[in-house]
Design a protein around this motif. Structure first.
Motif, mmCIF file in Angstrom:
data_model
loop_
_atom_site.group_PDB
_atom_site.id
_atom_site.type_symbol
_atom_site.label_atom_id
_atom_site.label_comp_id
_atom_site.label_asym_id
_atom_site.label_seq_id
_atom_site.Cartn_x
_atom_site.Cartn_y
_atom_site.Cartn_z
ATOM 1 N N MET A 1 0.870 -1.114 0.036
ATOM 2 C CA MET A 1 0.012 -0.039 -0.107
ATOM 3 C C MET A 1 0.990 1.157 0.036
ATOM 4 S SD MET A 1 -3.123 0.904 2.581
ATOM 5 C CE MET A 1 -2.684 2.253 3.678
ATOM 6 N N PRO A 2 0.760 2.177 -0.930
ATOM 7 C CA PRO A 2 1.834 3.315 -1.146
ATOM 8 C C PRO A 2 1.333 4.392 0.048
ATOM 9 C CG PRO A 2 0.006 3.167 -2.792
ATOM 10 C CD PRO A 2 -0.106 1.840 -1.862
ATOM 11 N N VAL A 3 2.164 5.053 0.689
ATOM 12 C CA VAL A 3 1.845 6.204 1.470
ATOM 13 C C VAL A 3 2.069 7.375 0.726
ATOM 14 C CG1 VAL A 3 2.608 7.586 3.375
ATOM 15 C CG2 VAL A 3 2.833 4.776 3.556
ATOM 16 N N GLU A 4 1.005 8.486 0.644
ATOM 17 C CA GLU A 4 1.300 9.561 0.038
ATOM 18 C C GLU A 4 1.591 10.696 1.083
ATOM 19 O OE1 GLU A 4 -1.509 12.851 -2.352
ATOM 20 O OE2 GLU A 4 -2.132 10.541 -2.426
ATOM 21 N N ILE A 5 2.456 11.502 0.941
ATOM 22 C CA ILE A 5 2.784 12.784 1.850
ATOM 23 C C ILE A 5 2.272 13.853 1.017
ATOM 24 C CG2 ILE A 5 4.666 14.036 2.917
ATOM 25 C CD1 ILE A 5 6.289 11.476 2.722
ATOM 26 N N ARG A 6 1.447 14.340 1.780
ATOM 27 C CA ARG A 6 0.670 15.557 1.415
ATOM 28 C C ARG A 6 1.316 16.873 1.842
ATOM 29 N NH1 ARG A 6 -5.781 14.027 1.378
ATOM 30 N NH2 ARG A 6 -5.469 12.119 0.379
ATOM 31 N N GLU A 7 2.171 16.966 2.831
ATOM 32 C CA GLU A 7 2.692 18.113 3.273
ATOM 33 C C GLU A 7 4.279 17.761 3.581
ATOM 34 O OE1 GLU A 7 2.010 20.781 7.520
ATOM 35 O OE2 GLU A 7 0.451 20.179 6.533
ATOM 36 N N LEU A 8 4.831 18.711 3.417
ATOM 37 C CA LEU A 8 6.368 18.570 3.488
ATOM 38 C C LEU A 8 6.727 19.981 4.006
ATOM 39 C CD1 LEU A 8 9.136 16.986 3.338
ATOM 40 C CD2 LEU A 8 9.213 17.826 1.156
ATOM 41 N N GLN A 9 7.521 19.767 5.302
ATOM 42 C CA GLN A 9 8.160 21.129 5.810
ATOM 43 C C GLN A 9 9.387 20.973 5.655
ATOM 44 O OE1 GLN A 9 6.340 21.400 9.834
ATOM 45 N NE2 GLN A 9 4.253 22.023 8.887
ATOM 46 N N ILE A 10 10.231 22.043 5.168
ATOM 47 C CA ILE A 10 11.635 22.234 5.070
ATOM 48 C C ILE A 10 12.197 23.383 5.964
ATOM 49 C CG2 ILE A 10 13.758 22.357 3.637
ATOM 50 C CD1 ILE A 10 11.903 20.901 1.529
ATOM 51 N N THR A 11 12.926 23.094 6.829
ATOM 52 C CA THR A 11 13.581 24.232 7.635
ATOM 53 C C THR A 11 15.089 24.528 7.455
ATOM 54 O OG1 THR A 11 11.946 23.963 9.297
ATOM 55 C CG2 THR A 11 13.837 25.231 9.921
ATOM 56 N N THR A 12 15.332 25.521 7.036
ATOM 57 C CA THR A 12 16.993 26.012 6.846
ATOM 58 C C THR A 12 17.380 27.094 7.525
ATOM 59 O OG1 THR A 12 16.408 27.571 5.116
ATOM 60 C CG2 THR A 12 16.796 25.102 4.362
ATOM 61 N N THR A 13 18.735 26.946 7.689
ATOM 62 C CA THR A 13 19.328 28.117 8.547
ATOM 63 C C THR A 13 20.368 28.707 7.332
ATOM 64 O OG1 THR A 13 19.023 27.263 10.476
ATOM 65 C CG2 THR A 13 20.626 28.869 10.587
ATOM 66 N N ILE A 14 20.410 30.140 7.312
ATOM 67 C CA ILE A 14 21.171 30.705 6.440
ATOM 68 C C ILE A 14 22.145 31.912 7.197
ATOM 69 C CG2 ILE A 14 21.593 32.146 4.507
ATOM 70 C CD1 ILE A 14 18.912 31.066 3.594
ATOM 71 N N THR A 15 23.609 31.674 7.106
ATOM 72 C CA THR A 15 24.275 32.346 7.855
ATOM 73 C C THR A 15 25.218 32.999 6.755
ATOM 74 O OG1 THR A 15 25.775 30.685 8.184
ATOM 75 C CG2 THR A 15 24.432 31.031 9.936
ATOM 76 N N GLU A 44 8.030 10.642 12.189
ATOM 77 C CA GLU A 44 6.847 11.133 13.258
ATOM 78 C C GLU A 44 5.579 11.324 12.435
ATOM 79 O OE1 GLU A 44 5.652 14.578 16.175
ATOM 80 O OE2 GLU A 44 7.720 14.053 16.225
ATOM 81 N N GLN A 45 5.807 12.234 11.251
ATOM 82 C CA GLN A 45 4.733 12.385 10.484
ATOM 83 C C GLN A 45 4.063 11.344 9.786
ATOM 84 O OE1 GLN A 45 5.865 15.908 8.070
ATOM 85 N NE2 GLN A 45 5.805 17.265 9.850
ATOM 86 N N VAL A 46 5.008 10.586 9.209
ATOM 87 C CA VAL A 46 4.489 9.239 8.355
ATOM 88 C C VAL A 46 3.893 8.250 9.422
ATOM 89 C CG1 VAL A 46 5.519 7.168 7.239
ATOM 90 C CG2 VAL A 46 6.630 9.442 6.623
ATOM 91 N N LEU A 47 4.396 8.263 10.476
ATOM 92 C CA LEU A 47 3.866 7.237 11.573
ATOM 93 C C LEU A 47 2.325 7.844 11.892
ATOM 94 C CD1 LEU A 47 6.745 6.377 14.063
ATOM 95 C CD2 LEU A 47 5.494 4.867 12.156
ATOM 96 N N GLU A 48 2.334 9.253 12.071
ATOM 97 C CA GLU A 48 0.921 9.806 12.422
ATOM 98 C C GLU A 48 -0.198 9.394 11.212
ATOM 99 O OE1 GLU A 48 0.918 13.958 13.271
ATOM 100 O OE2 GLU A 48 2.514 13.541 14.790
ATOM 101 N N ILE A 49 0.389 9.549 9.986
ATOM 102 C CA ILE A 49 -0.300 9.299 8.757
ATOM 103 C C ILE A 49 -0.916 7.803 8.751
ATOM 104 C CG2 ILE A 49 -0.375 9.216 6.446
ATOM 105 C CD1 ILE A 49 1.355 11.588 6.263
ATOM 106 N N LEU A 50 0.077 7.014 9.093
ATOM 107 C CA LEU A 50 -0.415 5.498 9.180
ATOM 108 C C LEU A 50 -1.361 5.284 10.346
ATOM 109 C CD1 LEU A 50 3.118 4.024 8.490
ATOM 110 C CD2 LEU A 50 1.280 4.049 6.879
#
Length: 56
Positions: A1-15, A44-50
């Motif tokens: 069964m495929p898992v679809e990720i509908r939301e992806l959060q990317i955090t970066t730090t620029i110096t 954590e997000q994948v486990l919540e979706i499952l």
């Protein structure tokens, strides 16, 4: 069964470095702790979706 990720959060730090070149760009590798944090959040997000899918 495929898992679809509908939301992806990317955090970066620029110096900014105060080098004499000014317009030079360099890429530094991400610290190991930063990578581990990102992976932990993704897992954590994948486990919540499952869990939501099994509750239905």
């Amino acid at each position: 069964m495929p898992v679809e990720i509908r939301e992806l959060q990317i955090t970066t730090t620029i110096t900014e470095s105060g080098s004499a070149g000014g317009n030079t760009s360099s890429t530094a590798p991400v610290a190991a702790t930063g990578s581990e944090d990102i992976i932990a959040k993704c897992v954590e997000q994948v486990l919540e979706i499952l869990k939501e899918k099994t509750d239905r």
